[in-house]
Every structure is written in structure tokens, then in C-alpha cells.
Design a protein around this motif. Sequence first.
Motif, PDB file in Angstrom:
ATOM      1  N   MET A   1       0.835  -1.203   0.000  1.00  0.00           N
ATOM      2  CA  MET A   1       0.000   0.000   0.000  1.00  0.00           C
ATOM      3  C   MET A   1       0.868   1.249   0.000  1.00  0.00           C
ATOM      4  O   MET A   1       0.661   2.134  -0.806  1.00  0.00           O
ATOM      5  CB  MET A   1      -0.910  -0.040   1.224  1.00  0.00           C
ATOM      6  CG  MET A   1      -1.733   1.210   1.414  1.00  0.00           C
ATOM      7  SD  MET A   1      -3.046   1.283   0.211  1.00  0.00           S
ATOM      8  CE  MET A   1      -3.880   2.733   0.734  1.00  0.00           C
ATOM      9  N   LYS A   2       1.863   1.315   0.927  1.00  0.00           N
ATOM     10  CA  LYS A   2       2.706   2.494   1.005  1.00  0.00           C
ATOM     11  C   LYS A   2       3.560   2.648  -0.245  1.00  0.00           C
ATOM     12  O   LYS A   2       3.788   3.751  -0.712  1.00  0.00           O
ATOM     13  CB  LYS A   2       3.586   2.434   2.256  1.00  0.00           C
ATOM     14  CG  LYS A   2       2.818   2.604   3.531  1.00  0.00           C
ATOM     15  CD  LYS A   2       3.728   2.560   4.724  1.00  0.00           C
ATOM     16  CE  LYS A   2       2.938   2.791   5.992  1.00  0.00           C
ATOM     17  NZ  LYS A   2       3.801   2.792   7.178  1.00  0.00           N
ATOM     18  N   LYS A   3       4.028   1.517  -0.768  1.00  0.00           N
ATOM     19  CA  LYS A   3       4.822   1.551  -1.989  1.00  0.00           C
ATOM     20  C   LYS A   3       3.956   2.033  -3.156  1.00  0.00           C
ATOM     21  O   LYS A   3       4.415   2.780  -4.017  1.00  0.00           O
ATOM     22  CB  LYS A   3       5.391   0.161  -2.272  1.00  0.00           C
ATOM     23  CG  LYS A   3       6.607   0.162  -3.136  1.00  0.00           C
ATOM     24  CD  LYS A   3       7.216  -1.217  -3.164  1.00  0.00           C
ATOM     25  CE  LYS A   3       8.555  -1.175  -3.832  1.00  0.00           C
ATOM     26  NZ  LYS A   3       9.238  -2.457  -3.786  1.00  0.00           N
ATOM     27  N   GLY A   4       2.703   1.616  -3.167  1.00  0.00           N
ATOM     28  CA  GLY A   4       1.779   2.051  -4.208  1.00  0.00           C
ATOM     29  C   GLY A   4       1.536   3.547  -4.157  1.00  0.00           C
ATOM     30  O   GLY A   4       1.460   4.204  -5.194  1.00  0.00           O
ATOM     31  N   ILE A   5       1.427   4.103  -2.957  1.00  0.00           N
ATOM     32  CA  ILE A   5       1.244   5.550  -2.812  1.00  0.00           C
ATOM     33  C   ILE A   5       2.464   6.284  -3.344  1.00  0.00           C
ATOM     34  O   ILE A   5       2.348   7.272  -4.067  1.00  0.00           O
ATOM     35  CB  ILE A   5       0.972   5.914  -1.340  1.00  0.00           C
ATOM     36  CG1 ILE A   5      -0.414   5.416  -0.935  1.00  0.00           C
ATOM     37  CG2 ILE A   5       1.090   7.416  -1.106  1.00  0.00           C
ATOM     38  CD1 ILE A   5      -0.723   5.569   0.532  1.00  0.00           C
ATOM     39  N   ILE A   9       2.435   8.844  -6.567  1.00  0.00           N
ATOM     40  CA  ILE A   9       2.864  10.248  -6.511  1.00  0.00           C
ATOM     41  C   ILE A   9       3.925  10.516  -7.571  1.00  0.00           C
ATOM     42  O   ILE A   9       3.878  11.534  -8.267  1.00  0.00           O
ATOM     43  CB  ILE A   9       3.402  10.589  -5.107  1.00  0.00           C
ATOM     44  CG1 ILE A   9       2.277  10.549  -4.079  1.00  0.00           C
ATOM     45  CG2 ILE A   9       4.090  11.953  -5.084  1.00  0.00           C
ATOM     46  CD1 ILE A   9       1.226  11.613  -4.276  1.00  0.00           C
ATOM     47  N   ILE A  10       4.873   9.601  -7.710  1.00  0.00           N
ATOM     48  CA  ILE A  10       5.933   9.795  -8.700  1.00  0.00           C
ATOM     49  C   ILE A  10       5.348   9.800 -10.111  1.00  0.00           C
ATOM     50  O   ILE A  10       5.697  10.640 -10.936  1.00  0.00           O
ATOM     51  CB  ILE A  10       7.014   8.709  -8.546  1.00  0.00           C
ATOM     52  CG1 ILE A  10       7.752   8.903  -7.222  1.00  0.00           C
ATOM     53  CG2 ILE A  10       7.995   8.741  -9.718  1.00  0.00           C
ATOM     54  CD1 ILE A  10       8.657   7.753  -6.849  1.00  0.00           C
ATOM     55  N   TYR A  49      13.673   9.814 -12.381  1.00  0.00           N
ATOM     56  CA  TYR A  49      12.663   9.266 -11.469  1.00  0.00           C
ATOM     57  C   TYR A  49      12.867   7.775 -11.221  1.00  0.00           C
ATOM     58  O   TYR A  49      12.591   7.282 -10.138  1.00  0.00           O
ATOM     59  CB  TYR A  49      11.256   9.510 -12.003  1.00  0.00           C
ATOM     60  CG  TYR A  49      10.785  10.924 -11.848  1.00  0.00           C
ATOM     61  CD1 TYR A  49      11.345  11.782 -10.910  1.00  0.00           C
ATOM     62  CD2 TYR A  49       9.768  11.414 -12.635  1.00  0.00           C
ATOM     63  CE1 TYR A  49      10.911  13.072 -10.779  1.00  0.00           C
ATOM     64  CE2 TYR A  49       9.322  12.717 -12.504  1.00  0.00           C
ATOM     65  CZ  TYR A  49       9.902  13.531 -11.569  1.00  0.00           C
ATOM     66  OH  TYR A  49       9.461  14.809 -11.426  1.00  0.00           O
ATOM     67  N   MET A  50      13.324   7.067 -12.246  1.00  0.00           N
ATOM     68  CA  MET A  50      13.422   5.618 -12.128  1.00  0.00           C
ATOM     69  C   MET A  50      14.757   5.143 -11.548  1.00  0.00           C
ATOM     70  O   MET A  50      14.805   4.143 -10.838  1.00  0.00           O
ATOM     71  CB  MET A  50      13.205   4.968 -13.497  1.00  0.00           C
ATOM     72  CG  MET A  50      11.877   5.299 -14.135  1.00  0.00           C
ATOM     73  SD  MET A  50      10.437   4.986 -13.101  1.00  0.00           S
ATOM     74  CE  MET A  50      10.411   3.230 -13.112  1.00  0.00           C
ATOM     75  N   LYS A  51      15.847   5.823 -11.831  1.00  0.00           N
ATOM     76  CA  LYS A  51      17.167   5.296 -11.500  1.00  0.00           C
ATOM     77  C   LYS A  51      17.870   5.979 -10.332  1.00  0.00           C
ATOM     78  O   LYS A  51      18.579   5.334  -9.574  1.00  0.00           O
ATOM     79  CB  LYS A  51      18.082   5.384 -12.736  1.00  0.00           C
ATOM     80  CG  LYS A  51      17.643   4.505 -13.867  1.00  0.00           C
ATOM     81  CD  LYS A  51      17.768   3.060 -13.498  1.00  0.00           C
ATOM     82  CE  LYS A  51      17.348   2.161 -14.663  1.00  0.00           C
ATOM     83  NZ  LYS A  51      17.311   0.776 -14.297  1.00  0.00           N
ATOM     84  N   ILE A 156       9.741  11.284  -0.405  1.00  0.00           N
ATOM     85  CA  ILE A 156       9.978  11.318  -1.846  1.00  0.00           C
ATOM     86  C   ILE A 156      10.755  12.583  -2.180  1.00  0.00           C
ATOM     87  O   ILE A 156      10.484  13.643  -1.629  1.00  0.00           O
ATOM     88  CB  ILE A 156       8.649  11.284  -2.624  1.00  0.00           C
ATOM     89  CG1 ILE A 156       7.909   9.997  -2.324  1.00  0.00           C
ATOM     90  CG2 ILE A 156       8.876  11.430  -4.116  1.00  0.00           C
ATOM     91  CD1 ILE A 156       6.512   9.936  -2.894  1.00  0.00           C
ATOM     92  N   MET A 157      11.684  12.473  -3.093  1.00  0.00           N
ATOM     93  CA  MET A 157      12.515  13.584  -3.554  1.00  0.00           C
ATOM     94  C   MET A 157      13.243  14.259  -2.393  1.00  0.00           C
ATOM     95  O   MET A 157      13.277  15.475  -2.295  1.00  0.00           O
ATOM     96  CB  MET A 157      11.686  14.614  -4.330  1.00  0.00           C
ATOM     97  CG  MET A 157      11.110  14.071  -5.600  1.00  0.00           C
ATOM     98  SD  MET A 157      10.386  15.285  -6.716  1.00  0.00           S
ATOM     99  CE  MET A 157       9.315  16.236  -5.712  1.00  0.00           C
TER     100      MET A 157
END
Length: 185
Positions: A1-5, A9-10, A49-51, A156-157
Motif C-alpha cells: 500500500m505504502k509503496k503504491g502511494i 505520486i511519482i 525518477y526511475m534510477k 519522496i525527492m
Amino acid sequence: MKKGIRYSIILLLFFIQALFLYSIFRENSRSYLVPITLLSLTILLLYTYMKVQLHEEHQEYESLKVALWVPIGAICSYYINQILQLGPVLAAAIVGTAASFLPNLRPRSVYLQKLPVAIYCGAFVGMSSPKIATGPGFIFAASMFTAIFLIVSKSIMQGVGGKLGTLAFLGVTITYFLIYFFNGA
């Protein structure tokens, strides 16, 4: 769930920034350098964003009590920008500078240490053009979306410059889109 959030967002961030780049492309489609530059920026953005390690492994959330200061910063900045006619840059600077002194009220307070970030994030919402932000209601709605993004994007970021402005941009864009969608404006 948290990973999905976190991934949601990303992806939302990437989608909004790609749409922004596309709108620039549409307005400047006469030059052949514009599509090459925008395509390069989009690829670099996606790669970043991915790497690149911009996000912590565990998901943390900002406190609701802290995020509620986003609308206060936004309304103050809007008032200085639109009502006092001092301009968006000076409005955000005044609000951000004033907020930076809040931790001095009680230096040991962890809560007061976090408020300048939320208020300054709201100040970016208050910088919106009057062509987009048609009144304080728009600013309040956009700042509430921005507050939600501030809550869910805490891990994030991390350490990336421009995060607060990007969150404000997301809040304003979503508010404008919802108004456009429901009113057909």
C-alpha cells in the motif's frame, strides 16, 4: 500500500510535468529545436525518477498539523501578491522569510521547526497568476491539494531542490483541471 502511494505520486508528478512540457511544445512548435529539447528533457526526467536514489526506502508521512499551515502560507502570499499588488516573487519571499523566524519563538519545539517548510510550500501556491487563480477560493482549494501532496511525499525527492514548488504546481494544476472539468471553463 505504502509503496503504491509512493509510485502513484511519482507517476502523477511525471505525468503533470510531461503535460507541462507538451503544452510548451504546442505553443512553440515552429522551431525544430523545441521538440528535440523537450523529448530529451522528458527522457532525462523519466530516467531520473526511475534510477536515481531520490526516495527513501520506507514511506513516511508529514503530520497533518504541519500540513495545515500550507493554506495559511498560500493565503498570505496570495494577499500580498494580488491584493497588495507587490508581485509573486516578493510575496513568496516575504512569507518565506517571516516563516523562517517561527522556530525562534521556541527553539526546542520540533513542531515549530517544521512549520517554515509547510508555509513556504503554501507561498508558492499564492504566487499563482490571476489568470489561473481566480480568487481566494481557488487558492484555498489548491493549497489543500498541495497540503495532501506534502503529507504523502515526505520521503519522496529527499534533498531535491524545487520539491515545494513542484508540489504547489501539482496542487494548482489539479485544482485548475477540476474547475475546468466541472465548469467547462
